[in-house]
Design an enzyme around this catalytic site. Structure first.
Site, PDB file in Angstrom:
ATOM      1  N   ASP A  92      21.921  18.633 -83.972  1.00 13.72           N
ATOM      2  CA  ASP A  92      22.292  17.654 -83.196  1.00 13.72           C
ATOM      3  C   ASP A  92      23.676  17.113 -83.592  1.00 13.72           C
ATOM      4  O   ASP A  92      23.945  16.888 -84.591  1.00 13.72           O
ATOM      5  CB  ASP A  92      21.148  16.382 -83.466  1.00 13.72           C
ATOM      6  CG  ASP A  92      21.347  15.382 -82.326  1.00 13.72           C
ATOM      7  OD1 ASP A  92      20.506  15.749 -81.292  1.00 13.72           O
ATOM      8  OD2 ASP A  92      22.241  14.524 -82.258  1.00 13.72           O
TER       9      ASP A  92
ATOM     10  N   ASN B   8      31.199  10.810 -75.376  1.00 15.04           N
ATOM     11  CA  ASN B   8      31.198  10.687 -73.729  1.00 15.04           C
ATOM     12  C   ASN B   8      31.670   9.266 -73.337  1.00 15.04           C
ATOM     13  O   ASN B   8      32.443   9.184 -72.465  1.00 15.04           O
ATOM     14  CB  ASN B   8      29.750  10.880 -73.427  1.00 15.04           C
ATOM     15  CG  ASN B   8      29.172  12.201 -73.275  1.00 15.04           C
ATOM     16  OD1 ASN B   8      30.070  13.004 -73.125  1.00 15.04           O
ATOM     17  ND2 ASN B   8      28.122  12.456 -73.422  1.00 15.04           N
TER      18      ASN B   8
ATOM     19  N   HIS C 246      33.149  12.211 -70.017  1.00 14.40           N
ATOM     20  CA  HIS C 246      32.022  13.203 -70.021  1.00 14.40           C
ATOM     21  C   HIS C 246      32.813  14.411 -70.081  1.00 14.40           C
ATOM     22  O   HIS C 246      32.046  15.459 -70.341  1.00 14.40           O
ATOM     23  CB  HIS C 246      31.286  12.920 -68.819  1.00 14.40           C
ATOM     24  CG  HIS C 246      30.266  11.833 -68.918  1.00 14.40           C
ATOM     25  ND1 HIS C 246      29.146  11.653 -69.662  1.00 14.40           N
ATOM     26  CD2 HIS C 246      30.144  10.465 -68.660  1.00 14.40           C
ATOM     27  CE1 HIS C 246      28.526  10.526 -69.821  1.00 14.40           C
ATOM     28  NE2 HIS C 246      29.059   9.664 -69.105  1.00 14.40           N
TER      29      HIS C 246
ATOM     30  N   ASP D 195      31.548  17.541 -72.144  1.00 14.96           N
ATOM     31  CA  ASP D 195      31.110  18.800 -71.853  1.00 14.96           C
ATOM     32  C   ASP D 195      31.949  20.011 -72.583  1.00 14.96           C
ATOM     33  O   ASP D 195      31.158  20.929 -72.737  1.00 14.96           O
ATOM     34  CB  ASP D 195      31.100  18.740 -70.289  1.00 14.96           C
ATOM     35  CG  ASP D 195      30.303  17.910 -69.579  1.00 14.96           C
ATOM     36  OD1 ASP D 195      29.254  17.471 -70.252  1.00 14.96           O
ATOM     37  OD2 ASP D 195      30.485  17.964 -68.270  1.00 14.96           O
TER      38      ASP D 195
ATOM     39  N   GLU E 171      22.700  17.101 -76.709  1.00 14.29           N
ATOM     40  CA  GLU E 171      23.590  17.530 -77.558  1.00 14.29           C
ATOM     41  C   GLU E 171      22.413  18.324 -78.589  1.00 14.29           C
ATOM     42  O   GLU E 171      23.139  18.466 -79.880  1.00 14.29           O
ATOM     43  CB  GLU E 171      24.277  16.430 -78.265  1.00 14.29           C
ATOM     44  CG  GLU E 171      23.460  15.489 -79.050  1.00 14.29           C
ATOM     45  CD  GLU E 171      22.770  14.285 -78.195  1.00 14.29           C
ATOM     46  OE1 GLU E 171      22.514  13.253 -78.565  1.00 14.29           O
ATOM     47  OE2 GLU E 171      22.694  14.414 -76.814  1.00 14.29           O
TER      48      GLU E 171
END
Length: 326
Positions: free
Chosen positions: A204, A212, A217, A221, A247
Site C-alpha cells: 500500500d 492526490n 489527481h 495517477d 493504492e
C-alpha cells in the site's frame, strides 16, 4: 538281421538276459541306444529297458553284460530298429500343408485386391459425380467465407478487448483484482497438490491521499503508473503483480519460501526509495508499506489474504515505509 520298423509314438520295451551258469541273478548290464544316448547307461541287474515316444529315425540298441567285479563282455548284443514318423511328421504331409496354406493366402490376397479395386471404382464414380456440384458450392462458400472472416476478425478484436478490460487494470496495465483472485486460486490448488510453498505480499503506497490532495489527481495517477511499472520490472517470471484497487497492490510468489520472499521485498523497497523523480517531481518522495505471509497447511485463499492484510495493517500502524511478516 533286418531292421524292425515300429510305428511312431509307440511304447518300446526290450528284455535281455546274459547267459551264465555262475550267479546269473548278479550279472550287471549296461545299454546304449545309438541315435539317442551319447554313451553307455548303467542298468545294474535290471534285464529290461523301456523307451516312450522316440522321435522318428534309425536306432541300434546295444547291450553288454558283466559278472560282479568282472569286465564287460567284449561283444555287445545289438538290435536295430526304425521308428516311423506319425502322419503329421511325414515330409509329404508337411509340404502339402505348406502348399495349402500358401494357396489360401494367395486366394485371400486376390480377394482383397479385387475388393479394393471394386471399392476404388465406386469411389471414383462418386467423386466424378460430386465434383461439378462441389466446385459450384466452393465458389459460393468462398464469397461467404470472406465476409465471415471479416466479421470474425472484428468480433475477435472486440472479445480480446473485453477480456483485457475484465482482467487488466486500465490505469497501470497490470492484472486487476479479478485476475489476481483467479491466479491465487490456481496457485493455491497447485501448492496444495504438490506441497509447494506460496507467499503473498500486499503493498500500500504510504500517504497516497496526501499526494492526490496536495499534488493533484493527475500526479497521483502517474505515481500509480510508475509504481506499477517498478513492481512489474522487479518481479520474477513466475510472480504475479496486480493492482487490487486504489493504492493497494499485490505480489503473488509461487514456489517461494518466506526466507526467499523477504529479501526480494526488501530489494523492492530499496528500489522504490531510490527511484527519482516521481511523476517528474524531484521533491516528491514515495514509499510503501508491505505485509508478507507464507501459506500454512489447511489455509484457503481467504485465510491467506486476511493474514497478509493484517500484516499490512500492522506495518502502516507502526510507522509505514516498512515490511511486516504475518
Amino acid at each position: 538281421r533286418a531292421t524292425t520298423a515300429l510305428p511312431g509314438g509307440s511304447r518300446l520295451a526290450v528284455t535281455y538276459a546274459g547267459l551264465s551258469y555262475l550267479l546269473p541273478e548278479r550279472i550287471r548290464y549296461r545299454t546304449r541306444l545309438h541315435g539317442l544316448d551319447g554313451g553307455w547307461v548303467e542298468r545294474g541287474t535290471r534285464r529290461d529297458v523301456e523307451f516312450i515316444g522316440l522321435p522318428p529315425g534309425q536306432y541300434t540298441l546295444e547291450v553288454q553284460a558283466a559278472h560282479p567285479g568282472g569286465a564287460w563282455s567284449p561283444q555287445a548284443a545289438r538290435w536295430s530298429f526304425q521308428v516311423r514318423p506319425l502322419w503329421w511328421q511325414r515330409s509329404d504331409v508337411r509340404i502339402g500343408g505348406a502348399l495349402l496354406a500358401l494357396l489360401l493366402l494367395y486366394g485371400l490376397y486376390r480377394y482383397r485386391v479385387h475388393s479394393y479395386q471394386a471399392s476404388n471404382r465406386r469411389l471414383a464414380q462418386l467423386v466424378d459425380a460430386r465434383t461439378a456440384d462441389l466446385k459450384a458450392q466452393a465458389q459460393r462458400l468462398q464469397e461467404i467465407d470472406r465476409e465471415r472472416a471479416g466479421l470474425l476478425e472484428q468480433l475477435r478484436e472486440q472479445a480480446e478487448g473485453y477480456a483485457r478490460q475484465a482482467r487488466e487494470d486500465a490505469l497501470t496495465g497490470l492484472p486487476n483484482r479479478r485476475q489476481f483472485e483467479e491466479t491465487l486460486a490456481r496457485d493455491l490448488a497447485l501448492a496444495r497438490r504438490g506441497a509447494h510453498p506460496l507467499c503473498l505480499a500486499l503493498l500500500d503506497i504510504d500517504h497516497f491521499k496526501r499526494i492526490n490532495d496536495t499534488r493533484s489527481h493527475s500526479v497521483g495517477d502517474q505515481v500509480l503508473r510508475e509504481f506499477g511499472q517498478l513492481l512489474h520490472g522487479q518481479r520474477r517470471g513466475s510472480d504475479l503483480v496486480a493492482r487490487l484497487g486504489g493504492e493497494e497492490f499485490a505480489l503473488l510468489m509461487p514456489d517461494t519460501r518466506l526466507e526467499e520472499a523477504l529479501p526480494a521485498c526488501e530489494r523492492l523497497q530499496a528500489r522504490t526509495r531510490a527511484h527519482r523523480p516521481w511523476a517528474g517531481l524531484e521533491d516528491l518522495e514515495v514509499s510503501f508499506s508491505l505485509g508478507l505471509v507464507e501459506l500454512r497447511p489447511g489455509e484457503d485463499a481467504e485465510d491467506l489474504y486476511r493474514r497478509a492484510d493484517a500484516a499490512l495493517y500492522r506495518a502502516k500502524r507502526e510507522g509505514r515505509d516498512r515490511l511486516q511478516l504475518g
